[in-house]
Design a protein around this motif. Structure first.
Motif, PDB file in Angstrom:
ATOM      1  N   LYS A 183      11.672   0.270  27.080  1.00  0.00           N
ATOM      2  CA  LYS A 183      11.231   1.008  25.898  1.00  0.00           C
ATOM      3  C   LYS A 183      12.205   0.913  24.728  1.00  0.00           C
ATOM      4  CE  LYS A 183       8.570   4.340  28.613  1.00  0.00           C
ATOM      5  NZ  LYS A 183       8.315   5.767  28.882  1.00  0.00           N
ATOM      6  N   GLN A 184      13.430   0.484  24.993  1.00  0.00           N
ATOM      7  CA  GLN A 184      14.438   0.391  23.940  1.00  0.00           C
ATOM      8  C   GLN A 184      14.965  -1.033  23.833  1.00  0.00           C
ATOM      9  OE1 GLN A 184      17.074   3.470  25.509  1.00  0.00           O
ATOM     10  NE2 GLN A 184      16.498   4.808  23.801  1.00  0.00           N
ATOM     11  N   ILE A 185      15.366  -1.402  22.625  1.00  0.00           N
ATOM     12  CA  ILE A 185      15.862  -2.754  22.391  1.00  0.00           C
ATOM     13  C   ILE A 185      17.069  -3.060  23.278  1.00  0.00           C
ATOM     14  CG2 ILE A 185      16.932  -4.262  20.678  1.00  0.00           C
ATOM     15  CD1 ILE A 185      15.198  -2.919  18.565  1.00  0.00           C
ATOM     16  N   GLY A 186      17.923  -2.077  23.474  1.00  0.00           N
ATOM     17  CA  GLY A 186      19.121  -2.298  24.283  1.00  0.00           C
ATOM     18  C   GLY A 186      18.818  -2.744  25.701  1.00  0.00           C
ATOM     19  N   LEU A 187      17.656  -2.368  26.223  1.00  0.00           N
ATOM     20  CA  LEU A 187      17.285  -2.757  27.583  1.00  0.00           C
ATOM     21  C   LEU A 187      16.869  -4.223  27.659  1.00  0.00           C
ATOM     22  CD1 LEU A 187      15.251   0.421  28.619  1.00  0.00           C
ATOM     23  CD2 LEU A 187      17.614  -0.160  29.205  1.00  0.00           C
ATOM     24  N   LEU A 188      16.595  -4.833  26.506  1.00  0.00           N
ATOM     25  CA  LEU A 188      16.241  -6.249  26.470  1.00  0.00           C
ATOM     26  C   LEU A 188      17.458  -7.143  26.271  1.00  0.00           C
ATOM     27  CD1 LEU A 188      13.084  -6.068  24.165  1.00  0.00           C
ATOM     28  CD2 LEU A 188      13.115  -6.309  26.647  1.00  0.00           C
ATOM     29  N   ARG A 193      16.443 -14.953  29.150  1.00  0.00           N
ATOM     30  CA  ARG A 193      15.454 -15.289  28.118  1.00  0.00           C
ATOM     31  C   ARG A 193      14.240 -15.995  28.719  1.00  0.00           C
ATOM     32  NH1 ARG A 193      17.436 -15.278  22.830  1.00  0.00           N
ATOM     33  NH2 ARG A 193      16.146 -17.056  22.246  1.00  0.00           N
ATOM     34  N   GLY A 194      14.474 -16.833  29.735  1.00  0.00           N
ATOM     35  CA  GLY A 194      13.366 -17.575  30.333  1.00  0.00           C
ATOM     36  C   GLY A 194      12.302 -16.652  30.893  1.00  0.00           C
ATOM     37  N   ALA A 195      12.724 -15.595  31.562  1.00  0.00           N
ATOM     38  CA  ALA A 195      11.778 -14.656  32.152  1.00  0.00           C
ATOM     39  C   ALA A 195      11.006 -13.908  31.073  1.00  0.00           C
ATOM     40  CB  ALA A 195      12.519 -13.672  33.054  1.00  0.00           C
ATOM     41  N   LEU A 203       7.934 -15.115  20.698  1.00  0.00           N
ATOM     42  CA  LEU A 203       8.153 -14.157  19.618  1.00  0.00           C
ATOM     43  C   LEU A 203       9.135 -13.065  20.005  1.00  0.00           C
ATOM     44  CD1 LEU A 203       7.452 -13.184  16.770  1.00  0.00           C
ATOM     45  CD2 LEU A 203       5.553 -11.908  17.746  1.00  0.00           C
ATOM     46  N   LEU A 204       9.069 -12.598  21.252  1.00  0.00           N
ATOM     47  CA  LEU A 204       9.958 -11.511  21.668  1.00  0.00           C
ATOM     48  C   LEU A 204      11.425 -11.927  21.592  1.00  0.00           C
ATOM     49  CD1 LEU A 204      10.556  -8.764  22.887  1.00  0.00           C
ATOM     50  CD2 LEU A 204      10.176  -9.745  25.154  1.00  0.00           C
TER      51      LEU A 204
END
Length: 205
Positions: A183-188, A193-195, A203-204
């Motif tokens: 739910k938060q950018i920090g978790l991404l 990146r491949g997954a 785009l993500l």
């Protein structure tokens, strides 16, 4: 620098007021005053849901075309700070202030001057300065403070707590990420990146 401006509402007399526009799924709120927000109402909420929460809600029709016209005039006026300005979506203005900020005593001085003038116009706005347009757009809409300056090298730290919607993703992608608990950018940040590409597209990332 990016700014998010509020739609123009009738004078606030202490009662909940909203603007609404028709969408495919029915009338939805486009703007709220402070009294409506205090009732838990928000932009994007169906008017029927809002009336269920507050039956005496005062609803006025939004003037989307008029808002865009006014926003365009505001973007042109902002050329007093930079020759490169444009509207961002239906509620924002962006300025490329590279090489311009020193004319106003630096970035914070430019922002202070802009804030003062917008207040004279009685235009509520949230402003953010950042090294990238994406970071400025996100901070103007999602930072706790209505005035934010993000330094070079601090973008990841500054946006980590923002919702993933701050990445300007499609609604379906945001909903899918939320279902996964992302739910938060920090978790991404730091995720393989491949997954992410395989699941959500380029785009993500």
């Amino acid at each position: 620098i990016a700014a998010e401006t509020g739609n123009t509402l009738p004078p606030d007399e202490g009662r909940p007021l909203v603007l609404s526009d028709n969408a495919q799924s029915g009338a939805r709120i486009t703007a709220t005053n402070a009294a409506a927000e205090a009732q838990g109402l928000f932009a994007g909420m169906p008017v029927t849901d809002a009336r269920a929460i507050y039956p005496a809600l005062d609803v006025h029709p939004a003037d989307s075309a008029g808002d865009i016209e006014a926003l365009t005039r505001l973007a042109l006026w902002c050329q007093r700070y930079s020759p490169f300005t444009r509207i961002e979506g239906e509620d924002g203005v962006s300025l490329d202030i590279t090489g311009c900020a020193h004319l106003f005593g630096g970035e914070e001085g430019l922002m202070a001057d802009l804030v003062q003038r917008l207040e004279r116009f009685r235009l509520p706005a949230r402003l953010a300065i950042a090294p990238t347009l994406g970071a400025a757009w996100a901070a103007a809409r999602h930072a706790p403070s209505p005035r934010v300056v993000i330094a070079h090298g601090q973008i990841s730290q500054a946006v980590a707590a923002f919702p993933v919607a701050a990445l300007r993703l499609g609604e379906e992608t945001v909903a899918a990420l939320n279902k996964l608990g992302l739910k938060q950018i920090g978790l991404l940040i730091g995720k393989p990146r491949g997954a992410l590409v395989a699941r959500f597209g380029m785009l993500l990332v």
